[in-house]
Design a protein around this motif. Structure first.
Motif, short mmCIF file in Angstrom:
data_model
loop_
_atom_site.label_atom_id
_atom_site.label_comp_id
_atom_site.label_asym_id
_atom_site.label_seq_id
_atom_site.Cartn_x
_atom_site.Cartn_y
_atom_site.Cartn_z
N SER A 54 0.86 -1.20 -0.03
CA SER A 54 -0.18 0.06 0.05
C SER A 54 0.90 1.30 0.11
O SER A 54 2.02 1.41 0.74
CB SER A 54 -0.90 -0.14 1.17
OG SER A 54 -1.27 1.58 1.43
N LEU A 55 0.47 2.23 -0.86
CA LEU A 55 1.50 3.39 -0.61
C LEU A 55 1.03 4.13 0.33
O LEU A 55 1.85 5.10 0.73
CB LEU A 55 0.99 4.52 -2.00
CG LEU A 55 1.22 3.67 -3.25
CD1 LEU A 55 1.02 4.79 -4.55
CD2 LEU A 55 2.93 3.40 -3.55
N ALA A 56 0.20 3.82 1.23
CA ALA A 56 -0.43 4.62 2.48
C ALA A 56 0.62 4.06 3.72
O ALA A 56 0.80 4.72 4.59
CB ALA A 56 -1.89 4.62 2.64
N SER A 82 -5.74 -0.91 -2.93
CA SER A 82 -6.68 0.46 -2.84
C SER A 82 -6.13 1.12 -1.22
O SER A 82 -5.84 0.30 -0.24
CB SER A 82 -7.88 0.02 -2.57
OG SER A 82 -8.69 1.18 -2.24
N PRO A 83 -6.23 2.46 -1.35
CA PRO A 83 -5.80 3.06 0.20
C PRO A 83 -7.11 2.73 0.94
O PRO A 83 -6.88 3.16 2.16
CB PRO A 83 -5.85 4.69 -0.19
CG PRO A 83 -6.41 4.81 -1.61
CD PRO A 83 -6.34 3.43 -2.09
N ASP A 84 -8.11 2.43 0.62
CA ASP A 84 -9.27 2.26 1.38
C ASP A 84 -9.35 0.66 2.16
O ASP A 84 -9.48 -0.36 1.35
CB ASP A 84 -10.66 2.45 0.69
CG ASP A 84 -10.72 3.76 -0.03
OD1 ASP A 84 -10.05 4.68 0.44
OD2 ASP A 84 -11.80 4.00 -1.11
N TRP A 90 -7.52 -4.87 3.15
CA TRP A 90 -6.99 -4.25 1.94
C TRP A 90 -7.50 -5.10 0.79
O TRP A 90 -7.85 -6.21 0.83
CB TRP A 90 -5.37 -4.59 1.85
CG TRP A 90 -4.63 -4.00 3.14
CD1 TRP A 90 -4.27 -4.38 4.27
CD2 TRP A 90 -4.14 -2.56 3.25
NE1 TRP A 90 -3.34 -3.36 4.97
CE2 TRP A 90 -3.65 -2.27 4.30
CE3 TRP A 90 -4.75 -1.58 2.31
CZ2 TRP A 90 -3.18 -1.07 4.77
CZ3 TRP A 90 -4.56 -0.13 2.61
CH2 TRP A 90 -3.59 0.05 3.88
N ASP A 93 -7.98 -2.30 -6.51
CA ASP A 93 -8.88 -1.61 -7.22
C ASP A 93 -9.16 -2.23 -8.81
O ASP A 93 -10.25 -2.16 -9.18
CB ASP A 93 -8.22 -0.13 -7.45
CG ASP A 93 -8.50 0.66 -6.24
OD1 ASP A 93 -9.33 0.53 -5.54
OD2 ASP A 93 -7.52 1.75 -6.01
N ASN A 276 3.32 9.11 -1.64
CA ASN A 276 2.14 9.65 -2.20
C ASN A 276 1.46 10.01 -1.00
O ASN A 276 0.72 9.22 -0.45
CB ASN A 276 1.56 8.58 -3.08
CG ASN A 276 0.12 8.84 -3.70
OD1 ASN A 276 -0.43 9.89 -3.20
ND2 ASN A 276 0.07 8.52 -5.00
N GLU A 279 -2.54 9.51 -1.34
CA GLU A 279 -3.22 8.33 -0.94
C GLU A 279 -2.95 8.05 0.75
O GLU A 279 -3.67 7.34 1.51
CB GLU A 279 -2.18 7.13 -1.65
CG GLU A 279 -2.77 7.03 -2.96
CD GLU A 279 -3.02 5.72 -3.46
OE1 GLU A 279 -2.87 4.78 -2.70
OE2 GLU A 279 -3.36 5.47 -4.76
N ARG A 282 -5.91 9.81 2.50
CA ARG A 282 -6.90 8.93 1.99
C ARG A 282 -7.11 7.72 3.01
O ARG A 282 -8.17 7.31 3.64
CB ARG A 282 -6.86 8.69 0.57
CG ARG A 282 -8.02 7.70 0.16
CD ARG A 282 -9.50 8.44 -0.05
NE ARG A 282 -10.50 7.26 -0.36
CZ ARG A 282 -11.77 7.73 -0.85
NH1 ARG A 282 -11.90 9.11 -0.99
NH2 ARG A 282 -12.74 6.96 -1.11
N HIS A 283 -6.15 7.16 3.04
CA HIS A 283 -6.15 5.76 3.56
C HIS A 283 -6.35 6.11 5.39
O HIS A 283 -7.47 5.47 5.77
CB HIS A 283 -4.93 4.93 3.71
CG HIS A 283 -4.66 3.86 4.71
ND1 HIS A 283 -5.58 2.75 4.93
CD2 HIS A 283 -3.94 3.83 5.80
CE1 HIS A 283 -5.10 2.28 5.91
NE2 HIS A 283 -4.41 2.73 6.49
#
Length: 314
Positions: A54-56, A82-84, A90, A93, A276, A279, A282-283
């Motif tokens: 995850s980029l988050a 996805s960050p969500d 996890w 997308d 990022n 992201e 967002r996460h």
């Protein structure tokens, strides 16, 4: 953040009642090693391994940084979740490129159908054996640091023998107080647990800021693993941890030396592209509904990682 129990997904949060309101992180469940040795079951081969990240996530971010700095991007493929992170944990997308899965926990049960434990990133996957090599970030970065050198010709060493004792001392100090310390603040469910984590966090940041007055990096003149392990927390601090995790005594930008140090590491070639902030925000703000039930994501703050860092004066 759910978990698997004997291969079945459960949407369940951490049980802080059992630990007096304190957040306690679970250990990683897969701890195998890639080794450049004749009899090793996992050998450093180009195209054999895949990294799920995850980029988050700061833990996953470490592995992306080492993948970039060690020239491994063309040898180790990667998928970004996805960050969500909501009731299914996890998710992807777009479908997972290896097996078409849409949830990361399916990767875990592909490796071990009766797996019990948290489903975390990063995950280092072996395409040949169809299993997880490791989901422990601190060990993945050491594999990347040393085991692929013969393949890439990149011999930059972030864990040199002469500095290992110092590196380990810094890691042992930074992990509980800063890396995990921000989570201990954010996920605490009693005032006492939060206050203990908060005090330890800022005592550690104060100490490191003073240390950087006379040291270019944590161990001196050489950039090491310890710096990169600290970096992924620092780069998220002002955007997320100050507000979302109530780590609001100071921002990193309020520390003159830490801010310069953070900017210097961000400006190392290859690092910015792994970072990022959109992201990251967002996460945390969207996924942690127990902390931020409205899921509103703040537009700020303005961050400066690219201006002159002035670290050459140390």
């Amino acid at each position: 953040m759910g978990k698997l129990v004997e291969g079945k997904w459960h949407d369940t949060w951490y049980d802080t009642k059992a630990s007096s309101g304190k957040f306690v992180r679970e250990d990683a469940g897969f701890r195998q090693w890639i080794q450049n040795a004749e009899d090793a079951p996992f050998k450093p081969e180009s195209g054999r391994y895949h990294l799920y990240v995850s980029l988050a996530c700061p833990w996953a971010h470490r592995t992306l940084i080492f993948r970039a700095l060690k020239g491994l991007e063309e040898h180790i493929s990667a998928s970004i979740v996805s960050p969500d992170m909501l009731n299914e944990g996890w998710e992807f997308d777009v479908p997972d490129p290896l097996y078409g899965f849409d949830k990361l926990h399916q990767i875990y049960t592909k490796a071990k159908p009766d797996y019990t434990g948290r489903v975390t990133v990063p995950v280092l996957w072996d395409k040949q054996r169809h299993t997880i090599v490791s989901n422990e970030s601190s060990e993945i970065i050491r594999m990347f640091n040393s085991e692929f050198n013969a393949l890439t010709g990149n011999t930059v060493d972030f864990y040199p023998q002469a500095l290992r004792q110092q590196i380990e001392e810094w890691n042992d100090y930074i992990y509980p107080n800063i890396n995990n310390g921000v989570y201990r603040c954010g996920f605490a469910t009693t005032q006492q647990a939060y206050a203990e984590a908060y005090d330890a966090l800022f005592a550690a940041l104060d100490r490191i800021d003073e240390h950087l007055a006379t040291h270019r990096y944590l161990t001196g003149a050489q950039l090491t693993e310890a710096d990169w392990r600290l970096f992924t927390t620092l780069v998220r601090f002002d955007a997320v941890y100050v507000g979302h995790f109530k780590c609001n005594k100071k921002r990193i930008s309020d520390y003159r030396r830490l801010q310069g140090y953070l900017k210097e590491l961000y400006q190392v070639s290859g690092v910015a592209k792994t970072t990022n902030i959109a992201e990251i925000k967002r996460h945390y703000y969207f996924s942690h509904t127990g902390i931020n039930p409205t899921q509103v994501i703040p537009q700020g703050p303005d961050l400066d990682f690219e201006s002159e860092h002035n670290r050459d004066l140390v």
